[in-house]
Scaffold this active site. Sequence first.
Site, PDB file in Angstrom:
ATOM      1  N   GLU A  73      59.498  -4.526  54.144  1.00 45.50           N
ATOM      2  CA  GLU A  73      58.827  -3.267  54.401  1.00 45.50           C
ATOM      3  C   GLU A  73      59.465  -2.209  53.811  1.00 45.50           C
ATOM      4  O   GLU A  73      59.239  -1.002  53.174  1.00 45.50           O
ATOM      5  CB  GLU A  73      58.269  -3.248  55.657  1.00 45.50           C
ATOM      6  N   LYS A  92      43.684  -1.928  64.846  1.00 43.02           N
ATOM      7  CA  LYS A  92      42.654  -3.041  64.229  1.00 43.02           C
ATOM      8  C   LYS A  92      41.211  -2.802  64.591  1.00 43.02           C
ATOM      9  O   LYS A  92      40.275  -2.903  63.806  1.00 43.02           O
ATOM     10  CB  LYS A  92      43.025  -4.519  64.944  1.00 43.02           C
ATOM     11  N   PHE A 129      51.204  -8.960  71.310  1.00 40.72           N
ATOM     12  CA  PHE A 129      51.928  -9.640  70.178  1.00 40.72           C
ATOM     13  C   PHE A 129      52.069  -8.386  69.190  1.00 40.72           C
ATOM     14  O   PHE A 129      51.107  -7.808  68.649  1.00 40.72           O
ATOM     15  CB  PHE A 129      51.493 -10.706  69.533  1.00 40.72           C
ATOM     16  N   GLN A 130      53.429  -8.330  68.764  1.00 40.66           N
ATOM     17  CA  GLN A 130      53.648  -7.379  67.652  1.00 40.66           C
ATOM     18  C   GLN A 130      53.201  -5.944  68.005  1.00 40.66           C
ATOM     19  O   GLN A 130      52.766  -5.208  66.950  1.00 40.66           O
ATOM     20  CB  GLN A 130      53.112  -7.905  66.296  1.00 40.66           C
ATOM     21  N   MET A 149      83.351   3.951  49.165  1.00 45.09           N
ATOM     22  CA  MET A 149      83.453   5.471  50.044  1.00 45.09           C
ATOM     23  C   MET A 149      84.079   5.344  51.294  1.00 45.09           C
ATOM     24  O   MET A 149      84.819   6.279  51.649  1.00 45.09           O
ATOM     25  CB  MET A 149      81.987   5.832  49.952  1.00 45.09           C
TER      26      MET A 149
HETATM   27  C1  TPP Z   1      72.754   2.197  55.800  1.00 47.17           C
HETATM   28  C2  TPP Z   1      73.978   2.716  55.629  1.00 47.17           C
HETATM   29  N1  TPP Z   1      74.905   2.346  56.274  1.00 47.17           N
HETATM   30  C3  TPP Z   1      76.074   2.684  56.175  1.00 47.17           C
HETATM   31  C4  TPP Z   1      76.616   3.633  55.314  1.00 47.17           C
HETATM   32  C5  TPP Z   1      77.762   4.679  55.242  1.00 47.17           C
HETATM   33  N2  TPP Z   1      78.531   4.185  54.039  1.00 47.17           N
HETATM   34  C6  TPP Z   1      78.320   5.402  53.097  1.00 47.17           C
HETATM   35  S1  TPP Z   1      79.011   4.817  51.551  1.00 47.17           S
HETATM   36  C7  TPP Z   1      79.209   3.205  52.031  1.00 47.17           C
HETATM   37  C8  TPP Z   1      80.219   2.252  51.252  1.00 47.17           C
HETATM   38  C9  TPP Z   1      79.245   1.971  49.959  1.00 47.17           C
HETATM   39  O1  TPP Z   1      79.625   0.778  49.513  1.00 47.17           O
HETATM   40  P1  TPP Z   1      79.115   0.314  47.947  1.00 47.17           P
HETATM   41  O2  TPP Z   1      77.619   0.212  47.990  1.00 47.17           O
HETATM   42  O3  TPP Z   1      80.136  -0.957  47.508  1.00 47.17           O
HETATM   43  O4  TPP Z   1      79.452   1.652  47.166  1.00 47.17           O
HETATM   44  P2  TPP Z   1      80.881   2.173  46.605  1.00 47.17           P
HETATM   45  O5  TPP Z   1      81.164   3.301  47.513  1.00 47.17           O
HETATM   46  O6  TPP Z   1      82.122   1.124  46.715  1.00 47.17           O
HETATM   47  O7  TPP Z   1      80.680   2.503  45.174  1.00 47.17           O
HETATM   48  C10 TPP Z   1      78.949   3.159  53.328  1.00 47.17           C
HETATM   49  C11 TPP Z   1      79.298   1.904  54.238  1.00 47.17           C
HETATM   50  C12 TPP Z   1      75.139   4.202  54.612  1.00 47.17           C
HETATM   51  N3  TPP Z   1      75.717   5.346  53.987  1.00 47.17           N
HETATM   52  N4  TPP Z   1      74.175   3.744  54.808  1.00 47.17           N
END
Ligand code: TPP
Lengths: 552, 169
Positions: free
Chosen positions: A51, A163, A113-114, A466
């Site tokens: 979803e 529902k 349920f749900q 990042m």
């Molecule tokens: C759902 C979610 N969880 C955690 C983060 C924190 N976060 C931001 S960038 C990142 C790393 C992203 O890694 P990748 O997709 O490999 O991209 P890269 O930076 O290596 O290009 C994280 C964990 C986020 N933005 N969104």
Amino acid sequence: MERSGCQILIETLIEQGVTTIFGYPGGQVLNIYDELYKNNHRINHVLTAHEQGAAHAADGYSRASGKVGVCIATSGPGATNLITGLATANSDSIPMVAITGNVPMELIGSDSFQEVDTFGLSIPVTKHSFRVDNVENLAETVQEAFRLAKSGRPGPVLIDIPKNIQLDKTEYSPTGIAEKTPDPKPDTALLDQALEMIYESKRPIVYCGGGVINANCSEAATTLVEKTDAFMVCSMMGLTAMDNSHARYLGMSGMHGRFAATKAISECDLVIAAGVRFTDRATGNKKKFASNAKIIHLDIDSAEQGKNIDATLQIPGDLGFALNYITSKLEPQKHPQWEETVNSYKNKTKDYTAPNGCLLPWEVINAVNERATPETNIATDVGQHQMWVAQYYNFKNPRTFQTSGGLGTMGYGMGAAIGAAVATGNKTVLFTGDGSFGMNLNELATAVSQNLPLIIVILNNGVLGMIRQWQNLFFDNHFIASTLERKTDFVKLADAFGATGLRASNPEELNEALDKAFALSSPVVIDCLIPDEENVFPMVPPNGSFDNIILK
Amino acid sequence: MSSDQQFAVSIIVSNQSGALTRISSLFSQRNFNIDSFTCGVTNNPEVSRMTITATGDANKKEQLLKQISKLYDVKKVELMTPENTILRELLIAKVNATGESLQTILDAANVFRSKVVDMSPESVCIEMTGESSKLNAFLTYIAPYGILEYCRTGLVAVERGSKCLYVVD
Ligand SMILES: Cc1ncc(C[n+]2csc(CCOP(=O)(O)OP(=O)(O)O)c2C)c(N)n1
Ligand SMILES: [Mg+2]
């Protein structure tokens, strides 16, 4: 004629011009799905893998087309899975309607349920939500949801339908498409003051955000830049507000903004801000943001004015009207000195070339750029790769960039790219990271089942880049939980999903892979191996300003 | 930066299920400091009327007004200026009252023009309406005698004169 709630729902959706809906079935929406079955020649349902994917797809559909995206999910876990998608759309003001089924009203509150309080859960992540408690209000509620989603500052709206309401019957007659409520006109006296400020300015910047895209005002914004003899700077949400190859386009400013854009903002004497909300990532230290400038803040949402920044002049109301009013009255200005100064800031940062032929992220982005058309949709996930795309990709047309700006949702990209491809039928490229792709790669199944012209470019650095970058710059290289010691073979994975999988570890392989991918019109995954130590620069550290900019 | 002040806001909201939840959710979403929150029916069955008192600087106050007025269920929002507003709050206080303290408390209740609404061998219940400062003063006065419990409604506010907050056209 007497119709059931389900029939009324589908009829009203069709009436609103909905041709595609993204969703996933379950117990409390089965009756609605049965109506979708009976009406499948009039309305298309795209089954996603999850979803969350359906919600992001509806969002991407909306960003790419400007239409209201629609998704549907069952009660309980179906509804909770939508939440991240709703929050993402809400942060970026994307018009969407989400429909959830719920348990019959007599069971609500009994932990059946749900059963989950979908309405309550949705409150902080939507523009508004409705729970329908009488079938007689259903058609009107659906119409109102569409009107709300697209009127004023757009946003996602949820309709929760128990529902029993789906089964109840009532008289129904079509009432037509819910028109957007006309945006309030800005006060022309204020716009005249804005004109005065423009005449006084010698170093103007037009600063555009997602509001310009939402209001379809790219042309007016471009004219404003030209007539004011200004430069355009954008927030990430506004990157497609102008043809990026325009001589006056500087691109994104802020934490990972381009050097010239961030510098120009820090030196200008006037910021004409249109549809931006001055978030922390865009401004850095607010006290030092555009500290030499007066700010004119144009926005449809007056609550944005004075929220993050105190503009010199706040003008709430219809952005299109405001921009057209200003451009039609304005005598063309000339600022050759400013032009020269800012032009000298362009290309200040040199991309360095790869040691011993390995692949660098901007090479991948440029190589895609060379093969793309102005219509190609570019979606991203979240991380370094997203920032590189924002910095390097040369956008032409508005609405061709789908990225999670406000919420920064990793896992957004797959759904969004699917939505954009479905909405436009155009080639769509998703730039993702190895981390982000891992979050929702299940949607590869959807891309394959829909046979979408989708190229998934994984900028595979083997790390949560990042996170690693912050650990590198601010945590003494304490690389915890950022190194992905995985053994996922993305080429085999693509193959297993029924897509084409390719790998590139140097520029030659990349070119070959991209040529192949662009020639195909089915899903392709290209695993691009890039170094793990590459950081995104420039970088303005959190709460910093241009004075603290890190260039390498 | 202006300093924090308390202010009262009146809100007319449609009687939709969830309207209250949406408004109270806004307070935590936006980190607004709410001091009191009342809601009741009005002469118009379609809408309810709320009074909120909150504390914050001018910026917070403006944001609170703007963010509330954006909500779909909200028909009208107004900042109630103290000079032009009748502000009232109801207090019921249960006070320890034995022997000689009983008379002092009854005298105080009388001076503060409140009503004794219940008595037991150990305690009295006093009902009082007024501006919050009056209720505070009363509570401070009787505190040494031992307040067992009290309950306050939070402020309700109506503008002076014949002008109304919300008129259906
Ligand atoms: C759902 C979610 N969880 C955690 C983060 C924190 N976060 C931001 S960038 C990142 C790393 C992203 O890694 P990748 O997709 O490999 O991209 P890269 O930076 O290596 O290009 C994280 C964990 C986020 N933005 N969104
Ligand atoms: Mg990565």
